[in-house]
Design a protein around this motif. Structure first.
Motif, PDB file in Angstrom:
ATOM      1  N   GLN A   1       0.858  -1.184   0.000  1.00 55.56           N
ATOM      2  CA  GLN A   1       0.000   0.000   0.000  1.00 55.56           C
ATOM      3  C   GLN A   1       0.893   1.231   0.000  1.00 55.56           C
ATOM      4  OE1 GLN A   1      -3.446  -0.567  -0.043  1.00 55.56           O
ATOM      5  NE2 GLN A   1      -2.727  -2.690  -0.157  1.00 55.56           N
ATOM      6  N   SER A   2       0.495   2.228  -0.763  1.00 60.57           N
ATOM      7  CA  SER A   2       1.230   3.495  -0.728  1.00 60.57           C
ATOM      8  C   SER A   2       0.754   4.321   0.462  1.00 60.57           C
ATOM      9  CB  SER A   2       0.994   4.279  -2.018  1.00 60.57           C
ATOM     10  OG  SER A   2      -0.343   4.761  -2.065  1.00 60.57           O
ATOM     11  N   LEU A   3       1.481   5.383   0.757  1.00 62.87           N
ATOM     12  CA  LEU A   3       1.059   6.301   1.810  1.00 62.87           C
ATOM     13  C   LEU A   3      -0.317   6.866   1.496  1.00 62.87           C
ATOM     14  CD1 LEU A   3       1.620   7.888   4.403  1.00 62.87           C
ATOM     15  CD2 LEU A   3       2.914   9.537   3.016  1.00 62.87           C
ATOM     16  N   ASP A   4      -0.559   7.202   0.251  1.00 60.74           N
ATOM     17  CA  ASP A   4      -1.870   7.742  -0.131  1.00 60.74           C
ATOM     18  C   ASP A   4      -2.971   6.690   0.017  1.00 60.74           C
ATOM     19  OD1 ASP A   4      -1.001  10.291  -0.620  1.00 60.74           O
ATOM     20  OD2 ASP A   4      -0.738  10.002  -2.780  1.00 60.74           O
ATOM     21  N   ASP A   5      -2.656   5.414  -0.240  1.00 59.38           N
ATOM     22  CA  ASP A   5      -3.638   4.346  -0.019  1.00 59.38           C
ATOM     23  C   ASP A   5      -4.067   4.307   1.444  1.00 59.38           C
ATOM     24  OD1 ASP A   5      -3.549   3.412  -2.678  1.00 59.38           O
ATOM     25  OD2 ASP A   5      -1.903   2.026  -2.237  1.00 59.38           O
ATOM     26  N   LEU A   6      -3.098   4.392   2.337  1.00 58.80           N
ATOM     27  CA  LEU A   6      -3.401   4.332   3.768  1.00 58.80           C
ATOM     28  C   LEU A   6      -4.161   5.576   4.211  1.00 58.80           C
ATOM     29  CD1 LEU A   6      -0.026   2.847   5.061  1.00 58.80           C
ATOM     30  CD2 LEU A   6      -2.185   1.643   4.668  1.00 58.80           C
ATOM     31  N   ARG A   7      -3.760   6.739   3.693  1.00 62.84           N
ATOM     32  CA  ARG A   7      -4.509   7.961   4.010  1.00 62.84           C
ATOM     33  C   ARG A   7      -5.964   7.833   3.554  1.00 62.84           C
ATOM     34  NH1 ARG A   7       0.205  11.691   1.518  1.00 62.84           N
ATOM     35  NH2 ARG A   7       1.333  12.276   3.426  1.00 62.84           N
ATOM     36  N   ALA A   8      -6.171   7.264   2.376  1.00 66.05           N
ATOM     37  CA  ALA A   8      -7.530   7.119   1.848  1.00 66.05           C
ATOM     38  C   ALA A   8      -8.357   6.177   2.708  1.00 66.05           C
ATOM     39  CB  ALA A   8      -7.483   6.606   0.407  1.00 66.05           C
ATOM     40  N   MET A   9      -7.736   5.102   3.191  1.00 64.91           N
ATOM     41  CA  MET A   9      -8.473   4.167   4.058  1.00 64.91           C
ATOM     42  C   MET A   9      -8.903   4.864   5.343  1.00 64.91           C
ATOM     43  SD  MET A   9      -7.300   0.546   5.759  1.00 64.91           S
ATOM     44  CE  MET A   9      -6.776  -0.117   4.186  1.00 64.91           C
TER      45      MET A   9
END
Length: 212
Positions: A197-205
Motif C-alpha cells: 500500500q502506498s502512503l496515499d492508499d493508507l490515508r484514503a483508508m
C-alpha cells in the motif's frame, strides 16, 4: 496495466465485508462494509486485546491495525509510511500486530520485538530491524537489540514469558478467523487491504473510516 496489489476503495469494502461474513458464518456477502460492519466483539479483540505496540494517539478517533512480519518486504517498506501517518495525523491510533508467517526466524524476531516494549525501546528496535538487508532471524534480532541499548539478559527472559507467546497466538487466531491472506494486512474501521500500500492508499483508508 492496473496494479492489483493496491485495492480500490470498493475492493477494500468488499474485502472487509468478506471478513465479517466469515466470522459470522453468514451465507451472503453484501456490497459494502456498511451493510455488514465488523462485529463489536471482533473489533474489541482486534483493537484492544493482547496488544503489542500501540503508536500515535492512544485515544485516537481511528485505529489502523497492521499485521506484519519482519521478513516481509512490503512490511519493511511500510515503516516510513507509519512514521509519516503518526506525524501528520494527531487523531490516529496505530496497532502493530506481530504475525510471524515467514518461519522460525520471524517468530524469534516477533518475540524479541514484544520483549523490547517492556524496556521502552520498541520503535528503536522495530525500525532498525525492519531496515536491515537480508534475513531477519535470531542473529540479526540480537544484534539490533544490543545496538538499541536493550538489556540483553532481561530481553531473553522476557522473550520466554508466556504472555508474549499468548500475544502472538492471539494475532494468529485473529488472522485465521478473518481469513487474512498474509502480510502486510491493514485494517481500519470496516475496511481492509492486503499487500503493498502506498502512503496515499493508507490515508484514503483512514479518510474512508472517518467519512463512514
Amino acid at each position: 496495466m492496473a496494479d492489483t496489489t493496491r485495492p480500490t476503495p470498493d475492493r477494500r469494502r468488499f474485502m472487509q465485508a468478506g471478513i465479517a461474513a466469515g466470522v459470522l458464518a453468514t451465507s451472503a456477502i453484501p456490497a459494502s462494509a456498511q451493510d455488514n460492519p465488523m462485529p463489536a466483539d471482533l473489533r474489541q479483540a482486534l483493537e484492544q486485546e493482547q496488544l503489542g505496540a500501540v503508536l500515535g494517539n492512544a485515544s485516537g478517533d481511528v485505529t489502523l491495525t497492521e499485521f506484519f512480519d519482519y521478513n516481509c518486504p512490503y512490511c519493511r517498506a511500510s515503516v516510513a509510511d507509519i512514521r509519516q501517518l503518526i506525524s501528520e495525523d494527531p487523531n490516529l491510533r496505530i496497532v502493530l500486530r506481530e504475525w510471524p508467517v515467514f518461519g522460525a526466524g520471524s517468530l524469534y524476531c516477533a518475540r524479541a520485538s514484544l520483549a523490547s516494549l517492556r524496556q521502552g525501546r520498541f520503535w528503536q528496535f522495530h525500525e532498525s530491524l525492519m531496515g536491515i538487508e537480508g534475513q531477519a532471524d535470531d542473529k540479526s534480532a540480537l544484534r539490533i537489540a544490543e545496538a538499541a541499548g536493550l538489556k540483553m539478559d532481561r530481553l531473553r527472559r522476557d522473550m520466554d514469558d508466556i504472555e508474549i507467546a499468548r500475544q502472538i497466538e492471539h494475532s494468529w487466531i485473529l488472522a485465521e478467523k478473518m481469513g487474512l491472506a498474509g502480510t502486510p494486512t491493514f485494517i481500519a474501521g470496516d475496511f481492509g487491504a492486503f499487500g503493498k500500500q502506498s502512503l496515499d492508499d493508507l490515508r484514503a483508508m483512514i479518510a474512508d473510516v472517518r467519512r463512514a
